[in-house]
Design a protein around this motif. Structure first.
Motif, PDB file in Angstrom:
ATOM      1  N   ILE A 153       4.529 -48.134 -30.968  1.00 39.70           N
ATOM      2  CA  ILE A 153       3.618 -49.059 -31.652  1.00 39.70           C
ATOM      3  C   ILE A 153       3.571 -48.720 -33.141  1.00 39.70           C
ATOM      4  N   GLU A 154       3.540 -47.443 -33.452  1.00 45.37           N
ATOM      5  CA  GLU A 154       3.520 -47.025 -34.864  1.00 45.37           C
ATOM      6  C   GLU A 154       4.778 -47.483 -35.580  1.00 45.37           C
ATOM      7  N   GLU A 155       5.927 -47.380 -34.924  1.00 42.56           N
ATOM      8  CA  GLU A 155       7.184 -47.833 -35.521  1.00 42.56           C
ATOM      9  C   GLU A 155       7.153 -49.341 -35.749  1.00 42.56           C
ATOM     10  N   ALA A 156       6.628 -50.096 -34.806  1.00 42.20           N
ATOM     11  CA  ALA A 156       6.534 -51.551 -34.941  1.00 42.20           C
ATOM     12  C   ALA A 156       5.607 -51.915 -36.102  1.00 42.20           C
ATOM     13  N   VAL A 157       4.489 -51.201 -36.226  1.00 43.53           N
ATOM     14  CA  VAL A 157       3.557 -51.444 -37.329  1.00 43.53           C
ATOM     15  C   VAL A 157       4.226 -51.127 -38.664  1.00 43.53           C
ATOM     16  N   LYS A 158       4.977 -50.024 -38.717  1.00 40.51           N
ATOM     17  CA  LYS A 158       5.688 -49.663 -39.940  1.00 40.51           C
ATOM     18  C   LYS A 158       6.707 -50.727 -40.318  1.00 40.51           C
ATOM     19  N   ARG A 159       7.448 -51.251 -39.307  1.00 39.25           N
ATOM     20  CA  ARG A 159       8.438 -52.301 -39.569  1.00 39.25           C
ATOM     21  C   ARG A 159       7.759 -53.552 -40.110  1.00 39.25           C
ATOM     22  N   VAL A 160       6.647 -53.952 -39.486  1.00 39.36           N
ATOM     23  CA  VAL A 160       5.917 -55.136 -39.949  1.00 39.36           C
ATOM     24  C   VAL A 160       5.398 -54.881 -41.355  1.00 39.36           C
ATOM     25  N   SER A 161       4.831 -53.708 -41.561  1.00 36.99           N
ATOM     26  CA  SER A 161       4.294 -53.371 -42.865  1.00 36.99           C
ATOM     27  C   SER A 161       5.393 -53.398 -43.923  1.00 36.99           C
ATOM     28  N   GLN A 162       6.543 -52.818 -43.629  1.00 38.59           N
ATOM     29  CA  GLN A 162       7.668 -52.810 -44.575  1.00 38.59           C
ATOM     30  C   GLN A 162       8.174 -54.228 -44.808  1.00 38.59           C
ATOM     31  N   SER A 163       8.269 -54.997 -43.733  1.00 38.86           N
ATOM     32  CA  SER A 163       8.711 -56.382 -43.858  1.00 38.86           C
ATOM     33  C   SER A 163       7.737 -57.179 -44.722  1.00 38.86           C
ATOM     34  N   LYS A 164       6.450 -56.946 -44.523  1.00 38.22           N
ATOM     35  CA  LYS A 164       5.426 -57.644 -45.305  1.00 38.22           C
ATOM     36  C   LYS A 164       5.526 -57.240 -46.773  1.00 38.22           C
ATOM     37  N   LYS A 165       5.748 -55.954 -47.048  1.00 35.54           N
ATOM     38  CA  LYS A 165       5.919 -55.471 -48.426  1.00 35.54           C
ATOM     39  C   LYS A 165       7.125 -56.143 -49.074  1.00 35.54           C
ATOM     40  N   GLU A 166       8.220 -56.232 -48.323  1.00 35.84           N
ATOM     41  CA  GLU A 166       9.426 -56.863 -48.852  1.00 35.84           C
ATOM     42  C   GLU A 166       9.194 -58.349 -49.126  1.00 35.84           C
ATOM     43  N   LEU A 167       8.483 -59.019 -48.235  1.00 28.87           N
ATOM     44  CA  LEU A 167       8.179 -60.444 -48.452  1.00 28.87           C
ATOM     45  C   LEU A 167       7.268 -60.629 -49.666  1.00 28.87           C
ATOM     46  N   ALA A 168       6.272 -59.771 -49.785  1.00 26.86           N
ATOM     47  CA  ALA A 168       5.387 -59.853 -50.953  1.00 26.86           C
ATOM     48  C   ALA A 168       6.186 -59.631 -52.234  1.00 26.86           C
ATOM     49  N   ALA A 169       7.094 -58.659 -52.216  1.00 22.60           N
ATOM     50  CA  ALA A 169       7.938 -58.390 -53.390  1.00 22.60           C
ATOM     51  C   ALA A 169       8.822 -59.601 -53.700  1.00 22.60           C
ATOM     52  N   LYS A 170       9.314 -60.250 -52.669  1.00 23.69           N
ATOM     53  CA  LYS A 170      10.154 -61.445 -52.868  1.00 23.69           C
ATOM     54  C   LYS A 170       9.339 -62.567 -53.505  1.00 23.69           C
ATOM     55  N   VAL A 171       8.119 -62.770 -53.019  1.00 22.11           N
ATOM     56  CA  VAL A 171       7.254 -63.814 -53.595  1.00 22.11           C
ATOM     57  C   VAL A 171       6.950 -63.486 -55.055  1.00 22.11           C
ATOM     58  N   VAL A 172       6.660 -62.225 -55.340  1.00 22.02           N
ATOM     59  CA  VAL A 172       6.400 -61.819 -56.726  1.00 22.02           C
ATOM     60  C   VAL A 172       7.623 -62.125 -57.584  1.00 22.02           C
ATOM     61  N   SER A 173       8.795 -61.784 -57.092  1.00 18.23           N
ATOM     62  CA  SER A 173      10.029 -62.046 -57.834  1.00 18.23           C
ATOM     63  C   SER A 173      10.224 -63.543 -58.080  1.00 18.23           C
ATOM     64  N   LEU A 174       9.941 -64.345 -57.070  1.00 14.73           N
ATOM     65  CA  LEU A 174      10.079 -65.795 -57.212  1.00 14.73           C
ATOM     66  C   LEU A 174       9.045 -66.375 -58.187  1.00 14.73           C
ATOM     67  N   GLN A 175       7.957 -65.652 -58.392  1.00 13.59           N
ATOM     68  CA  GLN A 175       6.915 -66.100 -59.311  1.00 13.59           C
ATOM     69  C   GLN A 175       7.124 -65.597 -60.739  1.00 13.59           C
ATOM     70  N   GLN A 176       8.194 -64.848 -60.978  1.00 17.64           N
ATOM     71  CA  GLN A 176       8.434 -64.301 -62.313  1.00 17.64           C
ATOM     72  C   GLN A 176       8.465 -65.376 -63.402  1.00 17.64           C
TER      73      GLN A 176
END
Length: 176
Positions: A2-25
């Motif tokens: 479960i911890e690994e799944a949460v980490k994957r979701v968390s990392q995926s969410k961080k990457e998506l947030a970073a992508k949105v930030v990049s698209l908003q540059q």
């Protein structure tokens, strides 16, 4: 597991947030340019008022020098503001996006920002803002202009008491 799944979701969410930030540059860059433009505009307004006290035969040459100085200032700060936006957008916007949106919502936002319709809409943004600004000024000018003139007269009276004898007594009219 479960911890690994949460980490994957968390990392995926961080990457998506970073992508949105990049698209908003581009929006961050537009904001930076707006700050630079507004600052330079205020400087030019103040300089324009000060030029009223300069002898007429020297005013044009001085105005050109001031314009060149303000342009150089603008050119410098617009780059600094852009660089700051590139550096700070991920630090400021990323955590906000991660906190306020789900992973699925971030996927939807990224998909929208990458879509041809969104890109076309963003390209039209400056023109829409410009036309809307012109319309707002045009629509409110009859009501605002008399108030501006009254304010200018009030300010002239206030400044007149502090002006040395024979000097210009107040700032000139505000730029519109």
């Amino acid at each position: 597991k479960i911890e690994e799944a949460v980490k994957r979701v968390s990392q995926s969410k961080k990457e998506l947030a970073a992508k949105v930030v990049s698209l908003q540059q581009p929006a961050v860059d537009a904001m930076a340019a707006g700050i630079a433009r507004d600052t330079a505009g205020r400087l030019m307004d103040a300089a324009g008022q000060a030029l009223g006290g300069v002898p007429a035969d020297k005013r044009e040459a001085l105005a050109k020098q001031v314009q060149a100085d303000v342009k150089a200032f603008y050119d410098d700060i617009v780059i600094r503001l852009h660089d700051s936006g590139v550096k700070n957008a991920p630090l400021v916007l990323g955590p906000m996006l991660e906190e306020k949106f789900t992973e699925d919502e971030l996927k939807q936002i990224a998909a929208w920002l990458e879509s041809p319709a969104a890109k076309k809409f963003q390209q039209l943004g400056g023109e829409m803002q410009s036309q809307m600004s012109r319309k707002l000024v045009e629509d409110t000018k009859p009501a605002v202009e008399p108030k501006l003139k009254t304010l200018e007269q009030t300010l002239q009276k206030r400044f007149a008491q502090f002006a040395p004898a024979g000097a210009a007594s107040a700032p000139g009219p505000a730029a519109s």
